[in-house]
Scaffold this motif. Structure first.
Motif, PDB file in Angstrom:
ATOM      1  N   THR A 299       0.831  -1.209   0.000  1.00 16.51           N
ATOM      2  CA  THR A 299       0.000   0.000   0.000  1.00 16.51           C
ATOM      3  C   THR A 299       0.863   1.255   0.000  1.00 16.51           C
ATOM      4  OG1 THR A 299      -1.697  -1.186   1.256  1.00 16.51           O
ATOM      5  CG2 THR A 299      -1.860   1.210   1.186  1.00 16.51           C
ATOM      6  N   VAL A 303       1.390   3.963  -3.290  1.00 15.18           N
ATOM      7  CA  VAL A 303       0.912   5.320  -3.002  1.00 15.18           C
ATOM      8  C   VAL A 303       2.049   6.329  -3.143  1.00 15.18           C
ATOM      9  CG1 VAL A 303       0.109   6.829  -1.144  1.00 15.18           C
ATOM     10  CG2 VAL A 303      -1.069   4.670  -1.574  1.00 15.18           C
ATOM     11  N   ALA A 333      -4.477   7.237  -4.339  1.00 14.78           N
ATOM     12  CA  ALA A 333      -5.206   6.015  -3.992  1.00 14.78           C
ATOM     13  C   ALA A 333      -5.540   5.212  -5.242  1.00 14.78           C
ATOM     14  CB  ALA A 333      -6.482   6.374  -3.232  1.00 14.78           C
ATOM     15  N   ALA A 362      -5.103  -3.817  -0.426  1.00 14.80           N
ATOM     16  CA  ALA A 362      -4.189  -2.667  -0.498  1.00 14.80           C
ATOM     17  C   ALA A 362      -4.875  -1.467  -1.145  1.00 14.80           C
ATOM     18  CB  ALA A 362      -2.934  -3.052  -1.281  1.00 14.80           C
ATOM     19  N   VAL A 363      -5.630  -1.708  -2.210  1.00 13.24           N
ATOM     20  CA  VAL A 363      -6.368  -0.620  -2.859  1.00 13.24           C
ATOM     21  C   VAL A 363      -7.420  -0.055  -1.909  1.00 13.24           C
ATOM     22  CG1 VAL A 363      -7.976  -0.067  -4.726  1.00 13.24           C
ATOM     23  CG2 VAL A 363      -5.943  -1.433  -5.200  1.00 13.24           C
ATOM     24  N   LEU A 365      -7.340   0.005   1.405  1.00 13.21           N
ATOM     25  CA  LEU A 365      -6.651   0.829   2.399  1.00 13.21           C
ATOM     26  C   LEU A 365      -6.219   2.164   1.793  1.00 13.21           C
ATOM     27  CD1 LEU A 365      -4.413  -1.778   4.287  1.00 13.21           C
ATOM     28  CD2 LEU A 365      -6.539  -0.721   5.065  1.00 13.21           C
ATOM     29  N   SER A 366      -5.751   2.121   0.555  1.00 10.95           N
ATOM     30  CA  SER A 366      -5.319   3.377  -0.084  1.00 10.95           C
ATOM     31  C   SER A 366      -6.492   4.328  -0.262  1.00 10.95           C
ATOM     32  CB  SER A 366      -4.666   3.078  -1.430  1.00 10.95           C
ATOM     33  OG  SER A 366      -5.620   2.703  -2.412  1.00 10.95           O
TER      34      SER A 366
END
Length: 597
Positions: A299, A303, A333, A362-363, A365-366
């Motif tokens: 992540t 980013v 993001a 991960a996406v 969370l971003s």
């Protein structure tokens, strides 16, 4: 289908979470995602079958792409060509290349690395636009740049969705030529639908529906348009989102654009909210326990790469002052299309299921931290940046300043003067027959009822300066005036009145600039008649001026007593007598004396 208890849980979670996040001045989309995390399998587990709900929520993406297609007017694309096809293409290309190289370096196969790099290079259009709109930054220099990049990303997803199945090791004919089958099919279907379906079928059908003049029927027609086009795209082997996008494009320069956008906005908003709830519910939070460092590393890695790359491209694209960094912090993001790409890639065996789950989380969370990063950057900028450097983003694009509601003979004259002076305007009219006739002569006018709040917003009432209220129907005119005064108090209203009673109703609604439609022309004719009877032009103009001044004073006096019939009649009689004395004194060459009685 979603059951009634599940619907109640989803609505309650959305209302509570979004309200809490908005009170905290955070994006509503973050509230939806958080609601999904709480009620999903890794939270309270109130809803177990996420896949069934996700199938319903996908229609929100379909509607989003339809509305994005509506925005793709050829003229607008031409104006934004450098941002869309220059900066946008550079962002997707550079970020995809860097992220693909990183994925390949971490051991992914070349095909999987390309899918990962491209998927992570995308950003969430609804998330970014919602955050910028909530912060009033869509019209800033970096806000326009962000919109151009997002627009290109949405365009780039469409051929990617068409080509991805051809890259699969499960494909029947994994030859070089199959790479282009999807793209060729995309071009053929797009041309057939846009030229044949749009010009020959869809627009004439919408004109017929519009003449019915029943709002819910037109809304149903708008939804049917999206659904039928997506079904046709599926029959051609293309994605539903691509079909919706094509449907929007073929109506982008039609008179129905604003009305369609206003009709579909509530559905799009609710279904997109449901989609983001499903994003939260689908996130495999078990990876936070099993692979926390890997998850956080992936992540943070993509980013940071996107922030640095986009900021550098913004600087090369001549973003002024702090705009380049703000652009980078607006788009770090991942986006909702990454979920679609990674899920499809796992299904086609381009990615293994574990990697797909890790990337999806991960996406997610971003998307949670992306708006927070922008807020943190702006807080640091305000705190530490010198005052001389901050105002660069204050330059805003001039929006269309005038909305003309009602494009009959009255509204058209106002529009012609504005056009001669080079001033842009948006015209609305609720008569489809009238819209067809006016557009035949090259005028830009849109179909829709200006008494609808959503249509006024779609037409730009929040940023416009003046509303010319020239609606022929008295009730619709007054309803529009009441609505505009309540929802857009900054808009200055210049209203056409068909009669004295119409003028009074408009004045009750708070309109101060009321113009009676035949009043000025009648006075002009009266002056011409006086000249024909021997009056000098100066004397004729003076007589008309005095009559007009007296009549406007009388109108104001009558407005004060309009509810009392006896006082109203008395005021009318007294005003007529006073006017006669005024002109008798004028003929006698002296000033009138005090009124009798």
């Amino acid at each position: 289908m979603i059951s009634l208890p599940e619907t109640a849980i989803l609505l309650a979670a959305a209302i509570i979470a979004v309200a809490l996040f908005r009170f905290a001045r955070l994006s509503s989309i973050l509230g939806y995602v958080a609601a999904g995390l709480v009620i999903g399998p890794w939270g309270l587990n109130l809803i177990g079958d996420v896949r069934r709900i996700t199938q319903v929520s996908q229609f929100g993406i379909v509607l989003l792409l339809f509305i994005i297609g509506l925005e793709l007017q050829p003229t607008r694309l031409w104006v934004m060509r450098r941002l869309v096809f220059g900066l946008g293409a550079a962002q997707v290309g550079v970020c995809a290349l860097l992220l693909s190289a990183a994925a390949f370096g971490l051991g992914e196969a070349p095909g999987a690395a390309c899918v990962i790099g491209f998927g992570l290079s995308l950003s969430s259009t609804p998330l970014v636009l919602q955050v910028l709109a909530e912060r009033g930054q869509l019209k800033t220099h970096y806000g326009r740049a962000a919109f151009g990049i997002l627009l290109f990303q949405d365009l780039a997803v469409l051929p990617a969705l068409a080509v991805l199945p051809r890259l699969s090791p499960l494909a029947d004919h994994p030859t070089t030529g199959s790479w282009w089958v999807g793209l060729l099919k995309l071009v053929v279907v797009s041309a057939a639908v846009i030229i044949g379906g749009g010009r020959l079928l869809l627009r004439p059908a919408l004109r017929i529906v519009a003449r019915v003049r029943v709002g819910e029927v037109f809304t149903a027609a708008a939804l049917l348009t999206v659904i039928v086009t997506t079904l046709l795209a599926n029959l051609a082997g293309l994605s539903a989102s691509l079909g919706a996008f094509i449907a929007g494009v073929l109506l982008a320069d039609s008179e129905f654009r604003h009305e369609l956008e206003a009709d579909l906005e509530p559905f799009k908003g609710l279904l997109l909210g449901l989609f983001f709830i499903c994003v939260g519910m689908s996130a495999n939070l078990g990876l936070l326990r099993s692979q926390p460092l890997t998850l956080l590393g992936v992540t943070a890695g993509f980013v940071v790469i996107k922030i640095l790359a986009i900021s550098a491209l913004g600087r090369l694209g001549r973003c002024r002052g702090d705009s380049a960094w703000r652009l980078g912090f607006a788009l770090p993001a991942g986006g909702e299309f990454a979920f679609v790409l990674f899920t499809l890639a796992a299904r086609e065996r381009l990615l293994d299921a574990g990697s797909a789950d890790l990337l999806v989380l991960a996406v997610t969370l971003s998307m949670l931290i992306g708006p927070l990063l922008l807020m943190a950057h702006e807080a640091v900028t305000r705190r530490w940046l010198s005052p001389a450097a901050a105002p660069f983003d204050a330059f805003e694009e001039h929006d269309i300043p005038v909305i003309i509601a009602g494009f009959g003979r009255f509204g058209q004259i106002v529009a012609r003067v504005l056009r001669v002076k080079g001033l842009p305007f948006t015209a609305l009219d609720s008569s489809q027959t009238h819209v067809d006739f006016v557009r035949h002569f090259g005028n830009q006018v849109y179909y829709g009822d200006a008494a609808r709040l959503d249509l006024l917003r779609a037409a730009g009432a929040e940023s416009a300066q003046i509303l010319v209220l020239a609606i022929d129907d008295v009730d619709a005119s007054v309803r529009t005036a009441v609505l505009v005064r309540a929802q857009f108090p900054h808009l200055k209203i210049f209203a056409r009145a068909r009669s004295r009673q119409h003028a009074f109703a408009l004045m009750d609604a708070g309109v101060t600039e009321v113009i009676r439609e035949t009043y000025a022309s009648s006075l002009e004719m009266a002056a011409s008649v006086l000249e024909a009877l021997g009056e000098t032009p100066a004397a004729a103009r003076e007589a008309v001026r005095r009559f007009r001044e007296h009549d406007e004073n009388t109108l104001a006096a009558q407005y004060q007593v309009k509810e009392d019939e006896q006082k109203f009649l008395a005021t009318t009689v007294a005003a007529a007598a006073q006017l006669e004395r005024l002109f008798e004194a004028d003929r006698a060459g002296s000033e009138p004396g005090p009124p009798h009685g």
